[in-house]
Scaffold this active site. Sequence first.
Site, PDB file in Angstrom:
ATOM      1  N   THR A 172       0.876  -1.178   0.000  1.00 38.43           N
ATOM      2  CA  THR A 172       0.000   0.000   0.000  1.00 38.43           C
ATOM      3  C   THR A 172       0.909   1.223   0.000  1.00 38.43           C
ATOM      4  O   THR A 172       1.651   1.449   0.963  1.00 38.43           O
ATOM      5  CB  THR A 172      -0.879   0.030   1.268  1.00 38.43           C
ATOM      6  OG1 THR A 172      -1.654  -1.168   1.323  1.00 38.43           O
ATOM      7  CG2 THR A 172      -1.803   1.241   1.249  1.00 38.43           C
ATOM      8  N   LYS A 177      -7.833   1.486  -3.060  1.00 35.13           N
ATOM      9  CA  LYS A 177      -7.506   1.024  -1.703  1.00 35.13           C
ATOM     10  C   LYS A 177      -7.660   2.157  -0.679  1.00 35.13           C
ATOM     11  O   LYS A 177      -8.284   1.980   0.365  1.00 35.13           O
ATOM     12  CB  LYS A 177      -6.066   0.489  -1.714  1.00 35.13           C
ATOM     13  CG  LYS A 177      -5.379   0.388  -0.388  1.00 35.13           C
ATOM     14  CD  LYS A 177      -5.633  -0.918   0.308  1.00 35.13           C
ATOM     15  CE  LYS A 177      -5.066  -0.894   1.714  1.00 35.13           C
ATOM     16  NZ  LYS A 177      -5.329  -2.063   2.493  1.00 35.13           N
ATOM     17  N   LYS A 211      -1.753   5.057   8.552  1.00 35.39           N
ATOM     18  CA  LYS A 211      -0.922   5.143   7.338  1.00 35.39           C
ATOM     19  C   LYS A 211      -1.816   5.346   6.108  1.00 35.39           C
ATOM     20  O   LYS A 211      -1.583   6.227   5.282  1.00 35.39           O
ATOM     21  CB  LYS A 211      -0.111   3.850   7.185  1.00 35.39           C
ATOM     22  CG  LYS A 211       0.599   3.744   5.843  1.00 35.39           C
ATOM     23  CD  LYS A 211       1.150   2.358   5.553  1.00 35.39           C
ATOM     24  CE  LYS A 211       1.622   2.293   4.103  1.00 35.39           C
ATOM     25  NZ  LYS A 211       2.130   0.993   3.705  1.00 35.39           N
TER      26      LYS A 211
HETATM   27  P1  NAD Z   1       5.891  -5.893   7.541  1.00 36.63           P
HETATM   28  O1  NAD Z   1       6.672  -4.775   8.119  1.00 36.63           O
HETATM   29  O2  NAD Z   1       5.491  -7.047   8.405  1.00 36.63           O
HETATM   30  O3  NAD Z   1       6.693  -6.514   6.277  1.00 36.63           O
HETATM   31  C1  NAD Z   1       7.469  -5.754   5.398  1.00 36.63           C
HETATM   32  C2  NAD Z   1       8.703  -6.581   5.065  1.00 36.63           C
HETATM   33  O4  NAD Z   1       9.485  -5.875   4.104  1.00 36.63           O
HETATM   34  C3  NAD Z   1       9.609  -6.826   6.270  1.00 36.63           C
HETATM   35  O5  NAD Z   1       9.854  -8.221   6.415  1.00 36.63           O
HETATM   36  C4  NAD Z   1      10.884  -6.064   5.927  1.00 36.63           C
HETATM   37  O6  NAD Z   1      12.069  -6.654   6.442  1.00 36.63           O
HETATM   38  C5  NAD Z   1      10.850  -6.072   4.419  1.00 36.63           C
HETATM   39  N1  NAD Z   1      11.647  -5.011   3.801  1.00 36.63           N
HETATM   40  C6  NAD Z   1      11.715  -3.696   4.125  1.00 36.63           C
HETATM   41  N2  NAD Z   1      12.543  -3.050   3.299  1.00 36.63           N
HETATM   42  C7  NAD Z   1      13.010  -3.986   2.419  1.00 36.63           C
HETATM   43  C8  NAD Z   1      13.906  -3.927   1.318  1.00 36.63           C
HETATM   44  N3  NAD Z   1      14.496  -2.784   0.944  1.00 36.63           N
HETATM   45  N4  NAD Z   1      14.171  -5.082   0.645  1.00 36.63           N
HETATM   46  C9  NAD Z   1      13.584  -6.246   1.023  1.00 36.63           C
HETATM   47  N5  NAD Z   1      12.729  -6.353   2.064  1.00 36.63           N
HETATM   48  C10 NAD Z   1      12.456  -5.233   2.742  1.00 36.63           C
HETATM   49  O7  NAD Z   1       4.602  -5.234   6.860  1.00 36.63           O
HETATM   50  P2  NAD Z   1       3.228  -5.959   6.415  1.00 36.63           P
HETATM   51  O8  NAD Z   1       2.234  -5.878   7.515  1.00 36.63           O
HETATM   52  O9  NAD Z   1       3.567  -7.273   5.802  1.00 36.63           O
HETATM   53  O10 NAD Z   1       2.730  -4.927   5.306  1.00 36.63           O
HETATM   54  C11 NAD Z   1       3.292  -4.907   3.993  1.00 36.63           C
HETATM   55  C12 NAD Z   1       2.445  -3.989   3.131  1.00 36.63           C
HETATM   56  O11 NAD Z   1       1.098  -4.472   3.110  1.00 36.63           O
HETATM   57  C13 NAD Z   1       2.376  -2.550   3.625  1.00 36.63           C
HETATM   58  O12 NAD Z   1       2.437  -1.690   2.521  1.00 36.63           O
HETATM   59  C14 NAD Z   1       1.017  -2.484   4.336  1.00 36.63           C
HETATM   60  O13 NAD Z   1       0.465  -1.186   4.352  1.00 36.63           O
HETATM   61  C15 NAD Z   1       0.195  -3.437   3.486  1.00 36.63           C
HETATM   62  N6  NAD Z   1      -0.952  -4.048   4.174  1.00 36.63           N
HETATM   63  C16 NAD Z   1      -0.807  -4.588   5.405  1.00 36.63           C
HETATM   64  C17 NAD Z   1      -1.913  -5.166   6.031  1.00 36.63           C
HETATM   65  C18 NAD Z   1      -1.786  -5.794   7.400  1.00 36.63           C
HETATM   66  O14 NAD Z   1      -2.828  -6.120   7.996  1.00 36.63           O
HETATM   67  N7  NAD Z   1      -0.579  -6.010   7.927  1.00 36.63           N
HETATM   68  C19 NAD Z   1      -3.164  -5.187   5.382  1.00 36.63           C
HETATM   69  C20 NAD Z   1      -3.273  -4.645   4.098  1.00 36.63           C
HETATM   70  C21 NAD Z   1      -2.151  -4.073   3.508  1.00 36.63           C
END
Ligand code: NAD
Length: 290
Positions: A94, A169, A244
């Site tokens: 997102t 979204k 966010k």
């Molecule tokens: P998270 O922080 O658990 O996972 C993100 C991952 O990206 C981490 O494992 C981190 O180490 C990795 N990362 C960061 N920078 C990196 C890089 N340069 N190279 C490789 N890996 C890298 O976050 P999440 O909850 O999995 O959310 C991910 C996305 O999904 C976000 O954009 C969030 O807004 C969206 N989202 C989350 C949810 C939710 O309920 N958690 C729901 C809908 C959408």
Amino acid sequence: MSKIAFIGLGNMGGGMAANLVKAGHEVRAFDLSAEALDAAKDNGCRTFMAARDAVASAEAVVTMLPNGAIVESVYIEDVIGHAPTSAILIDCSTIDVASAREVAEAARAAGYEMVDAPVSGGIAAANAGTLTFMVGGSDAGFARAEPILARMGKAVIHAGASGSGQAAKICNNMILGATMIATCEAFQLAQKLGLDPQVFYDIASKASGQSWSMTSYCPVPGVGPQTPADNDYQGGFATALMLKDLKLAMAAAEDAGAKVPMGERAAQLYDEFARTGHGGLDFSAIIRAL
Ligand code: NAD
């Protein structure tokens, strides 16, 4: 079986990548976190120590990263020019509409097809493969991304051109943030006026006050279906993530010259709630702040 590179194996990406493995794909995984990579390996992914190694020879690249700046840097530095130009690029993070369009344009200029495909549904839906994907990109890009996304979700919808998935979204989540607060306010007022919360639920859930926040995600413990409210607001969709998305919606509204007073107020209230140490609680916990 396709070779699919997957970058960003956190709360959401971990389960999504595992579902691609279950569907029979070779998943080439990269994350900065060693812990996330270990978990991906346990789930059957092939792990790499650099994003550019994961994307080399991939037929598709899927990313699930925290924000627009990280998405831009990963695509510009490690994907574009390193993955074969025949690979379809799919960003499920997102992020802001402007960054999504810029990255897609850079990819297109280098000869790739790219779509933005943010999701609705949280960690449980990512693990279960029941996410909803909102896709922005060309018809050809959608046609190539759809079969891959279908392995991770229950619905894959083409929203329009590049950035349209992100637009859908944040508009959807602006409704969600505002209706949750309105629902919380109504339960508080109903109770102060002497109504039993269950009785008010029975009425409003069958009347014009009904919404997803009311009937699928009721913020009052013990009322309606099982929700994070029944688990002391643990799990679910964190207040910090709602904030966010609301901030992304406010920035987009400013850019587009749209008036969004309810969304703006919801963003302020979630900001105050997060600042007082509640960012990790489910967003329906905002009922406690009223
Ligand atoms: P998270 O922080 O658990 O996972 C993100 C991952 O990206 C981490 O494992 C981190 O180490 C990795 N990362 C960061 N920078 C990196 C890089 N340069 N190279 C490789 N890996 C890298 O976050 P999440 O909850 O999995 O959310 C991910 C996305 O999904 C976000 O954009 C969030 O807004 C969206 N989202 C989350 C949810 C939710 O309920 N958690 C729901 C809908 C959408």
